[in-house]
Design a protein around this motif. Structure first.
Motif, mmCIF file in Angstrom:
data_model
loop_
_atom_site.group_PDB
_atom_site.id
_atom_site.type_symbol
_atom_site.label_atom_id
_atom_site.label_comp_id
_atom_site.label_asym_id
_atom_site.label_seq_id
_atom_site.Cartn_x
_atom_site.Cartn_y
_atom_site.Cartn_z
ATOM 1 N N GLN A 138 0.818 -1.203 0.000
ATOM 2 C CA GLN A 138 0.000 0.000 0.000
ATOM 3 C C GLN A 138 0.860 1.264 0.000
ATOM 4 O O GLN A 138 0.579 2.211 -0.716
ATOM 5 N N ARG A 142 2.429 1.253 -4.018
ATOM 6 C CA ARG A 142 1.407 2.113 -4.612
ATOM 7 C C ARG A 142 1.549 3.554 -4.174
ATOM 8 O O ARG A 142 1.630 4.469 -4.981
ATOM 9 N N ALA A 145 4.627 4.975 -5.227
ATOM 10 C CA ALA A 145 4.748 4.592 -6.633
ATOM 11 C C ALA A 145 6.121 4.030 -6.978
ATOM 12 O O ALA A 145 6.687 4.310 -8.033
#
Ligand SMILES: Nc1ncnc2c1ncn2[C@@H]1O[C@H](COP(=O)(O)OP(=O)(O)OP(=O)(O)O)[C@@H](O)[C@H]1O
Ligand SMILES: [Mg+2]
Lengths: 298, 253
Positions: A138, A142, A145
């Motif tokens: 997470q 993400r 990135a």
């Protein structure tokens, strides 16, 4: 089953009593029996893995990439991936963990806050590694990135082992004699000078042991890396921290779960490599400690 | 002008007051002996003078201490600078677990001095000052902890002197030394008095009378008597001082 255990315990008990009468120390026997038991298990496992995996340890195995044919598959990307992770986890967790450890041990003056943080960090060390995998997915993969990269993996593993480094640092600092700190203060040294010139050098062997232990732990993990997206086939040699990756434990996992039994040979061979790396890190820790003691004593 | 002035000082560890209304002044380049039964507050008073007591959580002080006419407990005082001016030697020799050389050099390093030849010179000079140079000059880079107790204590004094303080606080510096080392130490104190103002805690009456110019008697946190050493020992004004120095003293409770 229970009955069998009961009998076994009774037998051991009787043996202990007998030993007591002979030598006067039954507990030593218990200790010996269980130690031998554990050693036997470990040796058994090791022998099994060695016998299975050893024949596979050739040049091809070390220089090959993943393949559908077990005899042609190799661990090059996984091995290099593990080396990358090893280096990065060291570089990340060492400064962060030591800094946090120093801060908690020497700079947090409120007792209650220190207690609270201590309890939390101890708990962090007990969280299952897969949870760190989710955090990594997470936050690093993400959120920041970073993608499914070596860097994201290393950051995730570093978070996971950070508590180990912090606790080791604090413990090592706590072992520094108060008289040393007091003497430095009395000469007009600042808190930081006291830590830098005296506490850290004395604590260093303990700290480095903790860090290497943490790294060892990190390179043995598969679960969190599977979560953040380690892949089974890496057809190239990783060249930067942003590359896709695989590591030894992940490779072992993929091989071990394949239906063809000859992939188990590969898995065993990879386990041997991983064990060798772990052993190497431990030897390194011992060497560094010895060196350091010599340096301090002269 | 006095070198050290303690004015109306009270000191607490938590809720227990261990120093009551202490007033005491010391002239420059003198030796002041602090004597009194165990637990009377000698070490505490000594550590009030270089603010080492602040390191103990829950401790508190009221009153004032002046060094060279300046209060050392005002907020603008840099406590690290203060401790560089007021050196301290502990009861148990406590050299750093480093080389002899590094022990002495540390005081310079924390001042930001890194010039090799300057440090070399300073190390030699301070070790000579404490009459240790001849004994250790061939093993400067050997561990300090390998020295004898007496040598370690002199090394600790050298370490303190390297910082160039003008005051030296000594807390029973001879308590773990044999008679020969003690004699050497007393000789050294006599030498150091030419340059430094010394406050010496001791349990040894003879040592107090041999080495000090003035003697203070503390009892249960009170300053009972403070006088010229000669007067103190021959003609004390208080009965309890008299009892203490003649060994008839009883610590009750
Ligand atoms: N860190 C501390 N916390 C709480 N109380 C303390 C602390 N240090 C000393 N005390 C108490 O303060 C009082 C004075 O102690 P201090 O060490 O100053 O005595 P002293 O005269 O130096 O004794 P000694 O001759 O045994 O060294 C004692 O009652 C002691 O128990
Ligand atoms: Mg004392």
């Amino acid at each position: 089953m229970n009955r069998v255990f009961l009998r076994l315990f009774k037998a051991i008990d009787a043996a202990g009593d007998w030993y007591d009468r002979q030598r006067g120390d039954g507990f030593a026997l218990y200790g010996l029996v269980f130690t031998l038991f554990v050693v036997a298990i470990v040796l058994g496992l090791f022998t099994y893995v060695s016998i299975a995996g050893f024949p596979r340890l050739g040049t091809r195995f070390f220089t090959g990439f993943a393949s559908r044919i077990p005899e042609q598959a190799g661990i090059l990307p996984a091995f290099l991936g593990t080396l990358w992770v090893m280096a990065l986890v060291f570089l990340i967790s060492f400064p962060l963990g030591v800094a946090a450890g120093i801060h908690l041990e020497r700079y947090v003056s409120q007792r209650r806050l220190a207690r609270l943080l201590e309890v939390n960090i101890t708990n962090l060390a007990g969280i299952p590694s897969i949870v760190y995998g989710l955090l990594g997915l997470q936050f690093f993969v993400r959120g920041l990135a970073l993608g499914e990269s070596i860097l994201a993996a290393s950051l995730t593993l570093s978070m996971m082992v950070l508590p180990l480094v912090i606790v080791a640092t604090r413990e090592a600092l706590r072992m520094v004699p108060g008289s040393v700190t007091e003497a430095a203060y009395a000469l007009g040294a600042t808190k930081w000078q006291t830590i830098w010139y005296h506490a850290l050098p004395l604590a260093f062997p303990g700290i480095i042991s903790g860090v290497l232990l943490a790294v060892t732990r990190a390179i043995g993990e598969a679960a969190p890396l599977l979560v953040i997206g380690a892949v089974a086939f890496v057809p190239f040699v990783p060249a930067s921290v942003f590359d896709y990756f695989t590591v030894l434990p992940v490779q072992i996992f993929f091989w071990a779960t394949k239906p063809q039994s000859s992939f188990l040979i590969n898995a065993s061979a990879a386990i041997l490599v991983l064990l060798a790396l772990t052993l190497l890190l431990n030897l390194l820790a011992v060497r560094i400690r010895e060196r350091w003691h010599k340096r301090i004593e002269s | 002008m006095f070198k050290i002035e303690v004015r109306d000082v009270h000191f607490w560890y938590g809720n227990s007051e261990v120093l009551h209304r202490i007033d005491l002044s010391m002239a420059p380049k003198t030796v002041t002996a602090l004597i009194g039964p165990s637990g009377c507050g000698k070490s505490t008073l000594l550590r009030v003078l270089n603010r080492m007591n602040e390191l103990i959580p829950g401790s508190r002080l009221s009153g004032e201490v002046f060094i060279d006419g300046r209060s050392i407990y005002t907020p603008d005082v840099d406590v690290y600078e203060l401790r560089k001016r007021v050196g301290m030697v502990f009861q148990k020799p406590n050299p750093f677990p480093k080389s002899i050389y590094e022990n002495v050099a540390f005081g310079l390093r924390i001042k930001g001095i890194n010039h090799r030849s300057f440090i070399d010179e300073k190390v030699e000079r301070t070790l000579r000052q404490v009459f240790l140079w001849e004994e250790v000059k061939d093993k400067l880079h050997k561990p300090a902890l390998a020295l004898s107790g007496g040598q370690q204590q002199r090394l600790c004094i050298a370490r303190a002197l390297a910082v160039e303080p003008s005051i030296l606080l000594m807390d029973e510096p001879a308590s773990s030394l044999d008679p020969i080392s003690t004699a050497k130490l007393e000789e050294l104190i006599y030498e150091l008095k030419q340059t430094y103002t010394i406050v010496l805690v001791t349990h040894n009456m003879q040592q107090a009378s041999r080495t000090s110019d003035r003697t203070a008697f503390l009892y249960k946190g009170n300053l009972i008597e403070y006088a010229d050493t000669a007067t103190f020992f021959t003609n004390p004004s208080s009965q309890s001082t008299q009892d203490y120095i003649t060994g008839r003293f009883r610590t009750e409770g």
